[in-house]
Design a protein around this motif. Structure first.
Motif, PDB file in Angstrom:
ATOM      1  N   LEU A 141      65.972 -12.718  67.566  1.00  0.00           N
ATOM      2  CA  LEU A 141      66.809 -13.131  68.690  1.00  0.00           C
ATOM      3  C   LEU A 141      68.180 -12.493  68.530  1.00  0.00           C
ATOM      4  CD1 LEU A 141      67.225 -14.924  71.215  1.00  0.00           C
ATOM      5  CD2 LEU A 141      67.982 -16.736  69.659  1.00  0.00           C
ATOM      6  N   GLU A 142      68.521 -11.606  69.467  1.00  0.00           N
ATOM      7  CA  GLU A 142      69.801 -10.909  69.428  1.00  0.00           C
ATOM      8  C   GLU A 142      70.464 -11.005  70.790  1.00  0.00           C
ATOM      9  OE1 GLU A 142      68.752  -7.413  66.172  1.00  0.00           O
ATOM     10  OE2 GLU A 142      68.950  -6.925  68.294  1.00  0.00           O
ATOM     11  N   HIS A 143      71.678 -11.592  70.792  1.00  0.00           N
ATOM     12  CA  HIS A 143      72.465 -11.691  72.017  1.00  0.00           C
ATOM     13  C   HIS A 143      71.639 -12.313  73.159  1.00  0.00           C
ATOM     14  CE1 HIS A 143      75.443  -9.267  69.951  1.00  0.00           C
ATOM     15  NE2 HIS A 143      74.525  -8.317  69.745  1.00  0.00           N
ATOM     16  N   ARG A 144      70.974 -13.432  72.842  1.00  0.00           N
ATOM     17  CA  ARG A 144      70.203 -14.219  73.796  1.00  0.00           C
ATOM     18  C   ARG A 144      68.967 -13.485  74.333  1.00  0.00           C
ATOM     19  NH1 ARG A 144      72.882 -18.577  75.636  1.00  0.00           N
ATOM     20  NH2 ARG A 144      71.625 -18.572  77.537  1.00  0.00           N
ATOM     21  N   TYR A 145      68.553 -12.410  73.669  1.00  0.00           N
ATOM     22  CA  TYR A 145      67.331 -11.696  74.046  1.00  0.00           C
ATOM     23  C   TYR A 145      66.365 -11.736  72.871  1.00  0.00           C
ATOM     24  CZ  TYR A 145      64.084  -8.045  75.377  1.00  0.00           C
ATOM     25  OH  TYR A 145      62.948  -7.343  75.671  1.00  0.00           O
ATOM     26  N   PHE A 146      65.122 -12.183  73.125  1.00  0.00           N
ATOM     27  CA  PHE A 146      64.126 -12.318  72.073  1.00  0.00           C
ATOM     28  C   PHE A 146      63.200 -11.105  72.083  1.00  0.00           C
ATOM     29  CE2 PHE A 146      60.000 -13.740  70.422  1.00  0.00           C
ATOM     30  CZ  PHE A 146      60.392 -14.233  69.182  1.00  0.00           C
ATOM     31  N   ASN A 147      63.091 -10.466  70.932  1.00  0.00           N
ATOM     32  CA  ASN A 147      62.211  -9.315  70.758  1.00  0.00           C
ATOM     33  C   ASN A 147      61.081  -9.735  69.815  1.00  0.00           C
ATOM     34  OD1 ASN A 147      61.099  -6.799  70.768  1.00  0.00           O
ATOM     35  ND2 ASN A 147      62.601  -5.902  69.373  1.00  0.00           N
ATOM     36  N   ALA A 148      59.861  -9.842  70.346  1.00  0.00           N
ATOM     37  CA  ALA A 148      58.740 -10.350  69.556  1.00  0.00           C
ATOM     38  C   ALA A 148      58.322  -9.343  68.494  1.00  0.00           C
ATOM     39  CB  ALA A 148      57.556 -10.673  70.454  1.00  0.00           C
ATOM     40  N   ALA A 149      57.904  -9.849  67.345  1.00  0.00           N
ATOM     41  CA  ALA A 149      57.376  -8.997  66.278  1.00  0.00           C
ATOM     42  C   ALA A 149      55.969  -8.513  66.652  1.00  0.00           C
ATOM     43  CB  ALA A 149      57.346  -9.761  64.961  1.00  0.00           C
ATOM     44  N   LYS A 150      55.491  -7.500  65.929  1.00  0.00           N
ATOM     45  CA  LYS A 150      54.191  -6.907  66.256  1.00  0.00           C
ATOM     46  C   LYS A 150      53.039  -7.906  66.201  1.00  0.00           C
ATOM     47  CE  LYS A 150      55.272  -2.130  65.057  1.00  0.00           C
ATOM     48  NZ  LYS A 150      54.907  -0.949  64.211  1.00  0.00           N
ATOM     49  N   PRO A 151      52.936  -8.772  65.189  1.00  0.00           N
ATOM     50  CA  PRO A 151      51.817  -9.733  65.184  1.00  0.00           C
ATOM     51  C   PRO A 151      51.839 -10.662  66.388  1.00  0.00           C
ATOM     52  CG  PRO A 151      52.807  -9.581  63.008  1.00  0.00           C
ATOM     53  CD  PRO A 151      53.714  -8.844  63.935  1.00  0.00           C
ATOM     54  N   LEU A 152      53.019 -11.165  66.751  1.00  0.00           N
ATOM     55  CA  LEU A 152      53.111 -12.055  67.908  1.00  0.00           C
ATOM     56  C   LEU A 152      52.899 -11.306  69.208  1.00  0.00           C
ATOM     57  CD1 LEU A 152      53.717 -14.849  69.069  1.00  0.00           C
ATOM     58  CD2 LEU A 152      56.151 -14.248  69.041  1.00  0.00           C
ATOM     59  N   ASP A 153      53.442 -10.104  69.322  1.00  0.00           N
ATOM     60  CA  ASP A 153      53.284  -9.320  70.548  1.00  0.00           C
ATOM     61  C   ASP A 153      51.827  -8.943  70.776  1.00  0.00           C
ATOM     62  OD1 ASP A 153      54.711  -7.894  72.782  1.00  0.00           O
ATOM     63  OD2 ASP A 153      53.681  -6.187  71.865  1.00  0.00           O
ATOM     64  N   ALA A 154      51.077  -8.683  69.693  1.00  0.00           N
ATOM     65  CA  ALA A 154      49.649  -8.358  69.835  1.00  0.00           C
ATOM     66  C   ALA A 154      48.859  -9.549  70.356  1.00  0.00           C
ATOM     67  CB  ALA A 154      49.090  -7.893  68.495  1.00  0.00           C
ATOM     68  N   MET A 155      49.254 -10.767  69.987  1.00  0.00           N
ATOM     69  CA  MET A 155      48.581 -11.958  70.491  1.00  0.00           C
ATOM     70  C   MET A 155      48.984 -12.275  71.930  1.00  0.00           C
ATOM     71  SD  MET A 155      46.607 -12.931  68.053  1.00  0.00           S
ATOM     72  CE  MET A 155      46.183 -14.586  68.567  1.00  0.00           C
ATOM     73  N   LEU A 156      50.234 -12.019  72.274  1.00  0.00           N
ATOM     74  CA  LEU A 156      50.689 -12.298  73.635  1.00  0.00           C
ATOM     75  C   LEU A 156      50.170 -11.286  74.637  1.00  0.00           C
ATOM     76  CD1 LEU A 156      54.426 -13.248  72.939  1.00  0.00           C
ATOM     77  CD2 LEU A 156      52.515 -14.795  73.368  1.00  0.00           C
ATOM     78  N   SER A 157      49.997 -10.035  74.241  1.00  0.00           N
ATOM     79  CA  SER A 157      49.525  -8.974  75.142  1.00  0.00           C
ATOM     80  C   SER A 157      48.339  -8.274  74.489  1.00  0.00           C
ATOM     81  CB  SER A 157      50.646  -7.974  75.434  1.00  0.00           C
ATOM     82  OG  SER A 157      51.741  -8.613  76.055  1.00  0.00           O
ATOM     83  N   PRO A 158      47.117  -8.824  74.643  1.00  0.00           N
ATOM     84  CA  PRO A 158      45.955  -8.208  73.986  1.00  0.00           C
ATOM     85  C   PRO A 158      45.611  -6.829  74.538  1.00  0.00           C
ATOM     86  CG  PRO A 158      45.287  -9.992  75.458  1.00  0.00           C
ATOM     87  CD  PRO A 158      46.774 -10.056  75.370  1.00  0.00           C
ATOM     88  N   LEU A 159      46.026  -6.526  75.781  1.00  0.00           N
ATOM     89  CA  LEU A 159      45.739  -5.215  76.359  1.00  0.00           C
ATOM     90  C   LEU A 159      46.790  -4.172  76.014  1.00  0.00           C
ATOM     91  CD1 LEU A 159      44.484  -6.196  79.929  1.00  0.00           C
ATOM     92  CD2 LEU A 159      43.144  -5.670  77.892  1.00  0.00           C
ATOM     93  N   GLY A 160      47.826  -4.573  75.292  1.00  0.00           N
ATOM     94  CA  GLY A 160      48.865  -3.632  74.923  1.00  0.00           C
ATOM     95  C   GLY A 160      49.914  -3.495  76.007  1.00  0.00           C
ATOM     96  N   ARG A 161      50.901  -2.674  75.741  1.00  0.00           N
ATOM     97  CA  ARG A 161      51.997  -2.447  76.677  1.00  0.00           C
ATOM     98  C   ARG A 161      51.921  -1.100  77.381  1.00  0.00           C
ATOM     99  NH1 ARG A 161      54.228  -7.472  77.413  1.00  0.00           N
ATOM    100  NH2 ARG A 161      54.565  -8.496  75.388  1.00  0.00           N
TER     101      ARG A 161
END
Length: 336
Positions: free
Chosen positions: A101-121
């Motif tokens: 969390l930087e300056h009120r913006y959350f940047n998800a880590a790779k393990p969490l991002d892979a679970m949130l977006s299974p089809l990728g970005r």
């Protein structure tokens, strides 16, 4: 409780799609983002992201720590305070395995991002839609040409048959009709006598030289015909119902439908082949026969949907309600 255990609690809550409130920090709220078609050949895949809000939203992390560790709120608050001191940074927070969390913006880590977006970005490439207007127009012109040719050919043949004169009629005209007139009259007289003899010998109820027409059907026959029509209609309705039931019960009989523009679909899965999609529907129906599975073309792949609506908010309500029991669901809105 160790720092890693608290990190796991935060990770599990966000992956499950539930909002999480961190006292004295703010709230992490998972949000769904539908697939977006940026061009005719490019589609951004759907997924979820975590938004940060300064207010309270969701369950408190202190309550989760107390429930997971089996301790009272005072001990849970002490564990939370020590954990917060370890993960706090000058810009915000840094949670290992979860995100930063930087300056009120959350940047998800790779393990969490892979679970949130299974089809990728990465954007997906779509096949360009081909128009069949030219093909159908060509087929129509060819058919019209055959029709015009056939009409002209039959017309020319009928005119030739009407204006044709046999060789015998030409010879009769050249040799003189007067010389053959007595023979023609004698033949006509013989035909008249033969017809009179046949008329006298025929029975009273026989008509010579007349073709009898079949009698019209009686009222009873008409009624029986109507009953037969009703039976045929009843049988047709039964067959239609049986056919519809077989389509619902057999995944192999599910038609591959086309998505409608502006309609939102709750997606259960995307598969590379149609056979894989049908096999997955068959296996999933054994566990959840109450769901309505539908198969759609999704670019070069096949998509399985279990809920759809013209209102996107109904699909979001389904994802946050009955759909929470199923993991990996996401919504897709078909653009025009």
């Amino acid at each position: 409780m160790m720092r890693g255990e608290v990190n796991k609690i935060v990770f599990n809550e966000l992956v499950s799609g539930r909002a999480l409130w961190l006292p004295d920090v703010g709230s992490f709220v998972p949000e769904y983002r539908s697939a977006l078609r940026t061009s005719s050949r490019c589609l951004e895949p759907p997924g979820r992201r975590v938004a940060f809000l300064s207010g309270r939203n969701g369950e408190s992390l202190i309550d989760l720590i107390a429930r997971a560790g089996g301790c009272d709120l005072a001990a849970a608050e002490d564990i939370y305070a020590r954990w917060l001191a370890q993960v706090r940074t000058p810009e915000g927070l840094e949670i290992e395995g979860v995100g930063r969390l930087e300056h009120r913006y959350f940047n998800a880590a790779k393990p969490l991002d892979a679970m949130l977006s299974p089809l990728g970005r990465e954007p997906l490439s779509l096949r360009p839609r081909r128009s069949h207007v030219v093909l159908w127009a060509t087929c129509g012109l060819i058919a019209a040409a055959f029709v015009v040719y056939g009409v002209r050919w039959y017309g020319a043949r009928d005119r030739a048959a009407a204006g044709a004169v046999t060789d015998g009629e030409v010879l009769f005209a050249l040799s003189g009709a007067e010389s053959q007139k007595p023979a023609v009259e004698a033949a006509a007289a013989e035909d008249f006598v033969a017809e009179a003899v046949v008329a006298e010998a025929a029975p009273a109820d026989t008509v010579v030289g007349t073709e009898l027409l079949p009698a019209e059907p009686t009222g009873r026959g008409a009624e029986s015909t109507g009953e037969g029509s009703e039976a045929v209609e009843s049988l047709s309705a039964t067959e239609v119902a049986a056919a519809g039931k077989s389509v619902e019960e057999q995944p192999d009989a599910l038609p591959v439908a086309r998505m409608q523009a502006g309609r939102t679909y709750v997606v259960w899965g995307v598969y590379s082949t149609e056979e894989n999609a049908r096999r997955a529907v068959a296996e999933h129906r054994l566990e959840r026969p109450d769901l309505s599975h539908r198969i759609y073309r999704f670019g070069p792949k096949w998509m399985v949907s279990i809920f759809e609506s013209d209102a996107p908010e109904e699909c979001r309500a389904y994802l946050n309600g009955p759909g929470r029991a199923l993991e990996g669901l996401w919504s897709y809105t078909k653009k025009g």
